[in-house]
Design a protein around this motif. Structure first.
Motif, PDB file in Angstrom:
ATOM      1  N   GLU A  16       0.962  -1.176  -0.328  1.00  0.00           N
ATOM      2  CA  GLU A  16       0.111   0.129   0.481  1.00  0.00           C
ATOM      3  C   GLU A  16       1.008   1.360   0.123  1.00  0.00           C
ATOM      4  O   GLU A  16       0.707   2.194  -0.770  1.00  0.00           O
ATOM      5  CB  GLU A  16      -0.983  -0.003   1.175  1.00  0.00           C
ATOM      6  N   GLU A  45       2.318   1.880  -3.002  1.00  0.00           N
ATOM      7  CA  GLU A  45       1.316   2.577  -4.439  1.00  0.00           C
ATOM      8  C   GLU A  45       0.944   3.636  -4.021  1.00  0.00           C
ATOM      9  O   GLU A  45       0.803   4.844  -4.464  1.00  0.00           O
ATOM     10  CB  GLU A  45      -0.427   1.132  -3.807  1.00  0.00           C
ATOM     11  N   ARG A  46       0.818   3.934  -2.794  1.00  0.00           N
ATOM     12  CA  ARG A  46       0.628   5.651  -2.018  1.00  0.00           C
ATOM     13  C   ARG A  46       2.092   6.264  -3.190  1.00  0.00           C
ATOM     14  O   ARG A  46       1.985   8.071  -3.618  1.00  0.00           O
ATOM     15  CB  ARG A  46       0.701   5.513  -0.664  1.00  0.00           C
ATOM     16  N   ASP A  66       3.772   5.064  -5.887  1.00  0.00           N
ATOM     17  CA  ASP A  66       3.897   5.901  -6.911  1.00  0.00           C
ATOM     18  C   ASP A  66       2.954   6.475  -7.631  1.00  0.00           C
ATOM     19  O   ASP A  66       3.019   7.905  -8.548  1.00  0.00           O
ATOM     20  CB  ASP A  66       3.591   4.568  -7.534  1.00  0.00           C
ATOM     21  N   ALA A  67       2.003   6.690  -6.811  1.00  0.00           N
ATOM     22  CA  ALA A  67       0.975   7.720  -7.283  1.00  0.00           C
ATOM     23  C   ALA A  67       1.434   9.369  -6.585  1.00  0.00           C
ATOM     24  O   ALA A  67       0.979  10.266  -7.412  1.00  0.00           O
ATOM     25  CB  ALA A  67      -0.585   8.082  -6.398  1.00  0.00           C
ATOM     26  N   ASP A  68       2.095   9.348  -5.685  1.00  0.00           N
ATOM     27  CA  ASP A  68       2.786  10.742  -5.170  1.00  0.00           C
ATOM     28  C   ASP A  68       4.161  11.135  -6.195  1.00  0.00           C
ATOM     29  O   ASP A  68       3.706  12.364  -6.937  1.00  0.00           O
ATOM     30  CB  ASP A  68       3.270  10.833  -3.952  1.00  0.00           C
ATOM     31  N   ALA A  78       3.512  10.266 -10.118  1.00  0.00           N
ATOM     32  CA  ALA A  78       3.117  10.156 -10.770  1.00  0.00           C
ATOM     33  C   ALA A  78       2.331  11.931 -10.848  1.00  0.00           C
ATOM     34  O   ALA A  78       2.340  12.642 -11.940  1.00  0.00           O
ATOM     35  CB  ALA A  78       1.927   9.374 -10.976  1.00  0.00           C
ATOM     36  N   ALA A  79       1.970  12.447  -9.490  1.00  0.00           N
ATOM     37  CA  ALA A  79       1.185  13.581  -9.530  1.00  0.00           C
ATOM     38  C   ALA A  79       2.135  14.353  -9.239  1.00  0.00           C
ATOM     39  O   ALA A  79       1.719  15.897  -9.224  1.00  0.00           O
ATOM     40  CB  ALA A  79       0.377  13.685  -8.205  1.00  0.00           C
TER      41      ALA A  79
END
Length: 96
Positions: free
Chosen positions: A51, A54-55, A57-59, A61-62
């Protein structure tokens, strides 16, 4: 407490018997209960790590990340992370 019956390979049975004989665990049952508890904790930790990845990776990407260019920036980032860790540990100890 539930009862589960399993057949163990001879090498595992011998390992458990040695632990009991050496006094490292009270009984075969105690060994297996502790082994199951630790395995469950490991599984939960793996889920938590996945988890976190995943967080992260999202950070990324953003565009939510920090570029560290100097030793001072590295030290400041380290101190901020340690402060967050200490706060989280204190919260966990308080039962929150």
């Amino acid at each position: 407490m539930g009862i589960i019956q399993v057949q163990l390979p001879d090498e595992l049975t011998a390992l458990i018997d040695r632990q009991v004989a050496d006094g490292l665990v009270a009984s075969e049952s105690a060994f297996l209960v502790e082994a199951a508890r630790r395995f469950a904790e490991d599984l939960a930790a793996e889920v938590e790590i996945a988890e976190m990845v995943e967080r992260a990776d999202a950070d990324l990407a953003a565009g939510r990340y920090v570029t560290v260019s100097t030793p001072e920036e590295s030290q400041a980032l380290h101190e901020a992370a340690m402060d967050r860790l200490r706060a989280r540990l204190a919260s966990d100890e308080a039962g929150n």
